[in-house]
Design a protein around this motif. Structure first.
Motif, PDB file in Angstrom:
ATOM      1  N   TYR A 117     -41.991  12.831  29.985  1.00  0.00           N
ATOM      2  CA  TYR A 117     -42.595  12.873  28.650  1.00  0.00           C
ATOM      3  C   TYR A 117     -41.517  13.004  27.561  1.00  0.00           C
ATOM      4  O   TYR A 117     -41.519  12.286  26.552  1.00  0.00           O
ATOM      5  N   LEU A 118     -40.573  13.910  27.796  1.00  0.00           N
ATOM      6  CA  LEU A 118     -39.495  14.106  26.812  1.00  0.00           C
ATOM      7  C   LEU A 118     -38.649  12.843  26.698  1.00  0.00           C
ATOM      8  O   LEU A 118     -38.330  12.374  25.600  1.00  0.00           O
ATOM      9  N   ARG A 119     -38.306  12.294  27.854  1.00  0.00           N
ATOM     10  CA  ARG A 119     -37.416  11.124  27.851  1.00  0.00           C
ATOM     11  C   ARG A 119     -38.102   9.908  27.232  1.00  0.00           C
ATOM     12  O   ARG A 119     -37.495   9.155  26.472  1.00  0.00           O
ATOM     13  N   ASP A 120     -39.363   9.705  27.570  1.00  0.00           N
ATOM     14  CA  ASP A 120     -40.071   8.538  27.029  1.00  0.00           C
ATOM     15  C   ASP A 120     -40.238   8.642  25.511  1.00  0.00           C
ATOM     16  O   ASP A 120     -40.212   7.634  24.808  1.00  0.00           O
ATOM     17  N   SER A 121     -40.424   9.867  25.012  1.00  0.00           N
ATOM     18  CA  SER A 121     -40.514  10.041  23.561  1.00  0.00           C
ATOM     19  C   SER A 121     -39.232   9.532  22.898  1.00  0.00           C
ATOM     20  O   SER A 121     -39.279   8.857  21.860  1.00  0.00           O
ATOM     21  N   ILE A 122     -38.115   9.873  23.509  1.00  0.00           N
ATOM     22  CA  ILE A 122     -36.829   9.423  22.964  1.00  0.00           C
ATOM     23  C   ILE A 122     -36.716   7.896  23.068  1.00  0.00           C
ATOM     24  O   ILE A 122     -36.323   7.217  22.102  1.00  0.00           O
ATOM     25  N   ARG A 123     -37.080   7.368  24.226  1.00  0.00           N
ATOM     26  CA  ARG A 123     -36.951   5.910  24.435  1.00  0.00           C
ATOM     27  C   ARG A 123     -37.747   5.137  23.376  1.00  0.00           C
ATOM     28  O   ARG A 123     -37.253   4.166  22.795  1.00  0.00           O
TER      29      ARG A 123
END
Lengths: 341, 229
Positions: A117-123
């Motif tokens: 979730y955190l990583r996809d938000s950044i992506r």
């Protein structure tokens, strides 16, 4: 000049058209989109929509990933408490002691849903704003992970009374921190911002900071292949800047609300970014005029400081903060000129 | 030369040396009845420590406050153990009080420290834990006869729930008869929120909670007609 260029200019101590602005408005995005927080803090698309709305409404120069550090505890097995007003909190810990936490497997940063979730938000944000707006990946330093996994009391017990166990747990958790930090940078984060409360002398006695806090932070940050901004995390930072100055890859410091910016710059010297010092969590209690005055004071006092970024401090800007408070900040910084170097 | 035990104990707390504190207490206890340890050693030490902590000087960290609470717990456990075994007098009770983190607040450390210091100072503490709703607080106050509720909140968002607790106390007609002490980081940073959210008082540090509770308990007793105003 776009936001990325403005922030890069500050990093490189070059002139820009005006100071950059950072709003800790990850939560506030949900107010603008009307999303329920259970979706905002689970679905990266929903979170990213919130940041896009923040960008459109107030034009901050940096966007942020979710300031939802409790999710890192959940990745280890802690149980979260959700709320309709604030980011998730840890309600029950994954383990009851540092010793027990040593037996917990490290979450896989490529497959764990909380991390995803955190990583996809950044992506999503990095893709949308590539070359235009920097995206900051928010995470907790290895020292601040145990309070999310075993609780602050158990972590104090280890740090104060079982230093070898504390050291072992830091050694256990540091690879996770490094893997996550590297992954966030790979996903498109321009920089990482992290808290290091458990390396702050207002929280721990000086000998523990010197023996364990600073060295473990130094070791972990040396393995991050990108810029890092140290966030005060709710603790006073100005009196303790000497402990954090010169950490590997650390390019900026967010001081606490109201801390003296000139004193902070004097303590840091030239080189790193200095961010502050607006009271994000209590903006709603101030009038737009008061907020404008705070901004004017900070901006005028740091007018010659090319590496100053006006920023809200502390936790997220609360949902019930009237929009005109943020507009007042945006208005002041957008109108501010810059003294040429 | 006589040893300065309070000073020695203070120094062990400041070094976060719990075992060292125990050694100082053991040395003090040689030739003295142990039940006098609280008024003669622990209380004076904690008073000095509390002043340092509240002043914000001398770099007193949160962890040192935590160690002080642990030392107080250790001493109290031993006093109670002695009292249960050999007829040594139990510390007299100052009365029942409640502590808990308000609804939606999950930061227990400060509350636990307050509970430890209150117990060491003679209060009968009912610790309700985290995420305590207004009705639960007031139900327990009525059950136990507590004159003071200590409500803890760390963040601004959760501190707003103190106002709900205030409403519940007033709704049941207990205003003044049950006093509301509030604490937590947000109240230390912004003392004006104490009154804004309906608190009757706060303390500068966990160590000063007992004095605050004493003031508030007296005020509650006056409202109940138990002591002359």
């Amino acid at each position: 000049m776009n936001s990325l260029e403005r922030v890069l200019a500050a990093l490189q101590n070059r002139s820009s058209d005006r100071p950059a602005l950072l709003l800790n408005a990850g939560l506030y995005g949900a107010r603008l989109t009307g999303a329920a927080l259970k979706d905002h803090y689970r679905d990266p698309e929903v979170f990213a929509e919130g940041q896009i709305a923040v960008r459109e409404a107030f034009q901050p120069d940096l966007l942020v990933s979710p300031f939802a550090l409790a999710g890192l505890g959940a990745a280890f097995g802690s149980r979260l408490s959700e709320s309709s007003r604030r980011p998730p909190n840890v309600a029950a810990f994954a383990a009851d002691s540092a010793e027990a936490a040593l037996r917990l497997p490290l979450p896989d940063v490529d497959s764990h849903p909380q991390v995803g979730y955190l990583r996809d938000s950044i992506r999503i944000l990095a893709k949308r704003y590539a070359g235009e707006v920097p995206v900051i990946g928010l995470l907790a330093s290895p020292l601040d992970l145990p309070p999310l996994i075993i609780g602050l009391e158990a972590w104090f017990d280890a740090l104060l009374f079982q230093p070898e166990t504390a050291r072992a747990l830091l050694d256990h958790l540091t690879p996770f921190f490094v893997a996550l930090g590297r992954a966030m940078l790979h996903d498109g984060a321009t920089a990482l911002a992290l808290t290091a409360n458990l390396a702050n002398r207002s929280i721990l006695p000086a000998p523990v900071v010197e023996r364990l806090g600073r060295p473990s932070l130094e070791q972990a940050l040396a393995e991050i292949p990108g810029p890092v901004i140290l966030h005060h995390g709710g603790c006073p930072l100005l009196p303790h800047l000497a402990d954090f100055k010169g950490l590997p890859n650390t390019v900026g410091y967010v001081v606490d609300a109201g801390e003296d910016l000139a004193a902070a710059r004097a303590a840091l010297g030239p080189g790193p970014l200095l961010l502050g010092n607006l009271p994000g969590p209590t903006l709603g209690d101030l009038s737009p005029e008061d907020i404008g005055a705070l901004c004017d004071r900070a901006l005028s006092r740091r007018a010659a400081d090319l590496q100053f970024i006006l920023a809200t401090c502390g936790a997220d800007i609360p949902l019930d903060t009237p929009a005109d408070r943020l507009e007042a900040i945006a208005d002041r910084v957008h109108r501010a000129g810059r003294v040429e170097a | 030369m006589d040893r300065n035990f309070p000073q020695e104990l203070l120094e062990t707390i400041q070094k976060a040396d719990r075992a060292g504190a125990q050694a100082v207490i053991d040395a003090w206890a040689v030739g003295r009845p142990f039940h006098r340890v609280i008024p003669e050693l622990l209380s004076p030490t904690l008073e000095t420590f509390g002043r340092l902590w509240a002043s914000g000087k001398d770099g007193v960290s949160l962890a040192e406050g935590y160690v002080a609470a642990k030392v107080a717990e250790d001493v109290l456990s031993r006093v109670l153990l002695d009292a249960s075994g050999d007829g040594t007098p139990r510390p007299s009770s100052k009365g029942p009080v409640l502590v808990g983190n308000v609804e939606d607040d999950f930061h227990p450390l400060g509350r636990k420290m307050v509970a430890a210091f209150l117990r060491a100072d003679g209060w009968e503490v009912h610790d309700l834990g985290v995420d305590v709703g207004p009705a639960q607080f007031v139900d327990r106050a009525e059950e136990t006869g507590a004159r003071v509720i200590g409500a803890s909140a760390m963040m601004f968002t959760t501190a707003k729930n103190v106002a709900k607790l205030r409403e519940e106390i007033d709704r049941r007609g207990l205003g003044n008869r049950v006093q509301l002490a509030v604490g937590g980081a947000v109240f230390k940073l912004r003392p004006e929120l104490v009154a804004a959210f309906g608190g009757d008082g706060t303390a500068a540090s966990a160590l000063e909670a007992s004095a605050l509770f004493a003031r508030l308990a007296r005020r509650a007793s006056e409202a109940r007609g138990e002591v002359p105003a």
